[in-house]
Write a protein that holds these residues in place. Sequence first.
Motif, PDB file in Angstrom:
ATOM      1  N   ASP A  54       0.823  -1.204   0.000  1.00 13.46           N
ATOM      2  CA  ASP A  54       0.000   0.000   0.000  1.00 13.46           C
ATOM      3  C   ASP A  54       0.863   1.261   0.000  1.00 13.46           C
ATOM      4  N   TRP A  55       0.548   2.187  -0.898  1.00  7.39           N
ATOM      5  CA  TRP A  55       1.308   3.439  -1.010  1.00  7.39           C
ATOM      6  C   TRP A  55       1.347   4.212   0.297  1.00  7.39           C
ATOM      7  N   ARG A  56       0.326   4.040   1.147  1.00  3.51           N
ATOM      8  CA  ARG A  56       0.293   4.771   2.416  1.00  3.51           C
ATOM      9  C   ARG A  56       1.404   4.332   3.358  1.00  3.51           C
ATOM     10  N   TRP A  57       1.843   3.076   3.232  1.00  2.00           N
ATOM     11  CA  TRP A  57       2.976   2.616   4.033  1.00  2.00           C
ATOM     12  C   TRP A  57       4.237   3.376   3.642  1.00  2.00           C
ATOM     13  N   GLY A  58       4.430   3.531   2.359  1.00  2.04           N
ATOM     14  CA  GLY A  58       5.599   4.267   1.878  1.00  2.04           C
ATOM     15  C   GLY A  58       5.524   5.736   2.224  1.00  2.04           C
ATOM     16  N   GLU A  59       4.348   6.308   2.072  1.00  2.00           N
ATOM     17  CA  GLU A  59       4.169   7.721   2.404  1.00  2.00           C
ATOM     18  C   GLU A  59       4.516   7.975   3.871  1.00  2.00           C
ATOM     19  N   ARG A  60       4.090   7.060   4.735  1.00  2.00           N
ATOM     20  CA  ARG A  60       4.369   7.206   6.164  1.00  2.00           C
ATOM     21  C   ARG A  60       5.870   7.116   6.443  1.00  2.00           C
ATOM     22  N   HIS A  61       6.559   6.215   5.749  1.00  2.00           N
ATOM     23  CA  HIS A  61       8.011   6.089   5.932  1.00  2.00           C
ATOM     24  C   HIS A  61       8.714   7.370   5.513  1.00  2.00           C
ATOM     25  N   PHE A  62       8.318   7.946   4.400  1.00  2.00           N
ATOM     26  CA  PHE A  62       8.890   9.217   3.963  1.00  2.00           C
ATOM     27  C   PHE A  62       8.608  10.317   4.986  1.00  2.00           C
ATOM     28  N   LYS A  63       7.425  10.298   5.544  1.00  2.00           N
ATOM     29  CA  LYS A  63       7.067  11.306   6.550  1.00  2.00           C
ATOM     30  C   LYS A  63       8.003  11.232   7.749  1.00  2.00           C
ATOM     31  N   ARG A  64       8.398  10.027   8.101  1.00  2.00           N
ATOM     32  CA  ARG A  64       9.278   9.849   9.260  1.00  2.00           C
ATOM     33  C   ARG A  64      10.692  10.359   9.007  1.00  2.00           C
ATOM     34  N   TYR A  65      11.146  10.318   7.761  1.00  2.00           N
ATOM     35  CA  TYR A  65      12.566  10.569   7.513  1.00  2.00           C
ATOM     36  C   TYR A  65      12.883  11.794   6.657  1.00  2.00           C
ATOM     37  N   LEU A  66      11.989  12.222   5.793  1.00  2.00           N
ATOM     38  CA  LEU A  66      12.302  13.344   4.921  1.00  2.00           C
ATOM     39  C   LEU A  66      12.311  14.676   5.666  1.00  2.00           C
ATOM     40  N   ILE A  67      13.386  15.419   5.533  1.00  2.00           N
ATOM     41  CA  ILE A  67      13.429  16.770   6.092  1.00  2.00           C
ATOM     42  C   ILE A  67      12.443  17.665   5.364  1.00  2.00           C
ATOM     43  N   ASP A  68      12.287  17.460   4.070  1.00  2.00           N
ATOM     44  CA  ASP A  68      11.417  18.323   3.274  1.00  2.00           C
ATOM     45  C   ASP A  68       9.995  17.773   3.149  1.00  2.00           C
ATOM     46  N   TYR A  69       9.623  16.816   4.003  1.00  2.00           N
ATOM     47  CA  TYR A  69       8.276  16.239   3.922  1.00  2.00           C
ATOM     48  C   TYR A  69       7.213  17.339   3.948  1.00  2.00           C
ATOM     49  N   ASP A  70       6.329  17.292   2.961  1.00  2.00           N
ATOM     50  CA  ASP A  70       5.243  18.252   2.846  1.00  2.00           C
ATOM     51  C   ASP A  70       4.036  17.461   2.376  1.00  2.00           C
ATOM     52  N   LEU A  71       2.992  17.404   3.167  1.00  2.00           N
ATOM     53  CA  LEU A  71       1.869  16.513   2.893  1.00  2.00           C
ATOM     54  C   LEU A  71       1.338  16.606   1.464  1.00  2.00           C
ATOM     55  N   PRO A  72       1.039  17.787   0.927  1.00  2.00           N
ATOM     56  CA  PRO A  72       0.477  17.821  -0.435  1.00  2.00           C
ATOM     57  C   PRO A  72       1.398  17.195  -1.467  1.00  2.00           C
ATOM     58  N   LEU A  73       2.701  17.450  -1.344  1.00  2.00           N
ATOM     59  CA  LEU A  73       3.653  16.974  -2.341  1.00  2.00           C
ATOM     60  C   LEU A  73       3.982  15.496  -2.140  1.00  2.00           C
ATOM     61  N   ASN A  74       4.168  15.093  -0.906  1.00  2.00           N
ATOM     62  CA  ASN A  74       4.466  13.693  -0.625  1.00  2.00           C
ATOM     63  C   ASN A  74       3.287  12.815  -1.031  1.00  2.00           C
ATOM     64  N   ASN A  75       2.092  13.239  -0.658  1.00  2.00           N
ATOM     65  CA  ASN A  75       0.892  12.493  -1.002  1.00  2.00           C
ATOM     66  C   ASN A  75       0.709  12.429  -2.517  1.00  2.00           C
ATOM     67  N   GLY A  76       0.875  13.578  -3.175  1.00  2.00           N
ATOM     68  CA  GLY A  76       0.719  13.612  -4.620  1.00  2.00           C
ATOM     69  C   GLY A  76       1.721  12.731  -5.325  1.00  2.00           C
ATOM     70  N   GLY A  77       2.977  12.745  -4.854  1.00  2.00           N
ATOM     71  CA  GLY A  77       4.013  11.931  -5.456  1.00  2.00           C
ATOM     72  C   GLY A  77       3.766  10.443  -5.285  1.00  2.00           C
ATOM     73  N   TRP A  78       3.364  10.044  -4.090  1.00  2.00           N
ATOM     74  CA  TRP A  78       3.112   8.624  -3.843  1.00  2.00           C
ATOM     75  C   TRP A  78       1.902   8.126  -4.627  1.00  2.00           C
ATOM     76  N   GLN A  79       0.847   8.936  -4.668  1.00  2.00           N
ATOM     77  CA  GLN A  79      -0.327   8.486  -5.420  1.00  2.00           C
ATOM     78  C   GLN A  79      -0.063   8.490  -6.930  1.00  2.00           C
ATOM     79  N   TRP A  80       0.828   9.371  -7.369  1.00  2.00           N
ATOM     80  CA  TRP A  80       1.223   9.346  -8.778  1.00  2.00           C
ATOM     81  C   TRP A  80       1.919   8.025  -9.089  1.00  2.00           C
ATOM     82  N   ALA A  81       2.873   7.654  -8.253  1.00  2.00           N
ATOM     83  CA  ALA A  81       3.645   6.425  -8.483  1.00  2.00           C
ATOM     84  C   ALA A  81       2.765   5.185  -8.389  1.00  2.00           C
ATOM     85  N   ALA A  82       1.795   5.218  -7.475  1.00  2.00           N
ATOM     86  CA  ALA A  82       0.921   4.063  -7.268  1.00  2.00           C
ATOM     87  C   ALA A  82      -0.246   4.017  -8.257  1.00  2.00           C
ATOM     88  N   SER A  83      -0.346   5.040  -9.110  1.00  2.00           N
ATOM     89  CA  SER A  83      -1.429   5.140 -10.112  1.00  2.00           C
ATOM     90  C   SER A  83      -2.798   5.290  -9.467  1.00  2.00           C
TER      91      SER A  83
END
Length: 451
Positions: free
Chosen positions: A346-375
């Motif tokens: 599930d893309w949400r698992w990956g999104e959560r991992h990025f949220k934990r570690y990315l300094i530049d984590y930004d919900l709109p962009l992280n969410n958009g990027g993960w959902q783009w990759a997951a189609s």
Amino acid sequence: MGNIIYWFRRDLRISDNVGFFNACNNGKSIIPVFILDDNILMDPDVGKRRVQFMYSCVKNLDKELEKIGGRLILRRGKALQELKKLVNQYDVESIYFNRDYTPYARIRDKEIWEYFRKEGIEVKSFKDTVLHEKREIVKGDGNPYIVFTYYYKKWINKIKDNILPEIKKIEIVEGVDALDIAKLDSDDIEFDYKNTYRDLVYKTVYRYIEDRDIPYKDGTSRISPYLRFGVLSIRKIYNDMISLMGELEDHKKRESIQGFIRQLAWRDFYFQILYNFPYVDKESFLTKYRDLNWENDEKLYNTWCEGRTGYPLVDAGMRQLLKEGWMHNRLRMIVASFLTKDLLIDWRWGERHFKRYLIDYDLPLNNGGWQWAASTGTDAQPYFRIFNPISQSKRYDPEGIYIKRYVDELRDIPIKYIHEPHKMPNKALDYPSPIVDHKRQRERALELYQI
């Protein structure tokens, strides 16, 4: 006359800050405050590295305020409660801040707005984080765009706000008690926004189109953490890029700058998607993919998190994330595709991992990027477009320069085997074989999406 609380949030600068500029030009004394919001800081998925980076931004803001006669008031707690205390203790008639667009921020700000309006306190918010917000760019029927190409055509031709004049001096309310900013733990976080931005303007942006997908060249702007916390103004970046283009005759360089500006439009696009479709925070944008039968194998997930998948480029990206709190943008797409379409997680698992570690984590962009990759998202890549991790490796890191930078076990391996080290004969490596077969997993992913 009453005083104005200026509440800094994700706009940690004084230069070209719309809300702060309006507060300072009101003829009133200012209480500049930043609130360490416990609702955010106590979230287990908010990584320590990003919090420390934010502390660095807060310290920098305090220094900037000191230059114009102010100091930052630092509080910790729930935002509404801390603002109540300040209003009750000091002669406050207005609270100013710049808008945030996440579901949490909107609920919090609505509560603050409603409470203080009943108390007779003026609350004013401003657009600052984005170039165009909410429903500033819509279709002819008034509905928001969900396809980027159409959004961009209107975005690029819409007039942008100008940069605001510098604030030379402010009057602050004396004697406001505060936490000690010096005690914020940020010692191990690099904070170099001036040089980072200078590199973008004078070097990176001219080769942006050519280099941005090549991870070992590091041709991306690297300004995302500073945009995330508002240390840099999005308007200044845009206006600087337009000015640069006006000075250039070199068509290739102009095209490169245009490519960078297009990324600013993608940023606005994802912000307006989250604002107009807030459910994407928790659910797939495309309703038909909300019930995908993800396998969600925890062992495979943990192996991906650790960068031990046996696919060198994937592992290099994941290890860069763990080591630096950042990942090259091309790698973000590759590792996201691998998690969702090779590991069927599930893309949400990956999104959560990025949220934990990315300094530049930004919900709109992280969410958009993960959902783009997951189609599963708006204007996402088709479900049948599945990155081959080996082909991507050969294309974007042909000599393994990036791989060897982050995967220690492969530093001495011959280039011939750098993308598929498991094929190297008679060589014992402390590096895993591929945890899945890409060809087989591709077939299974195509079956998964046939719903």
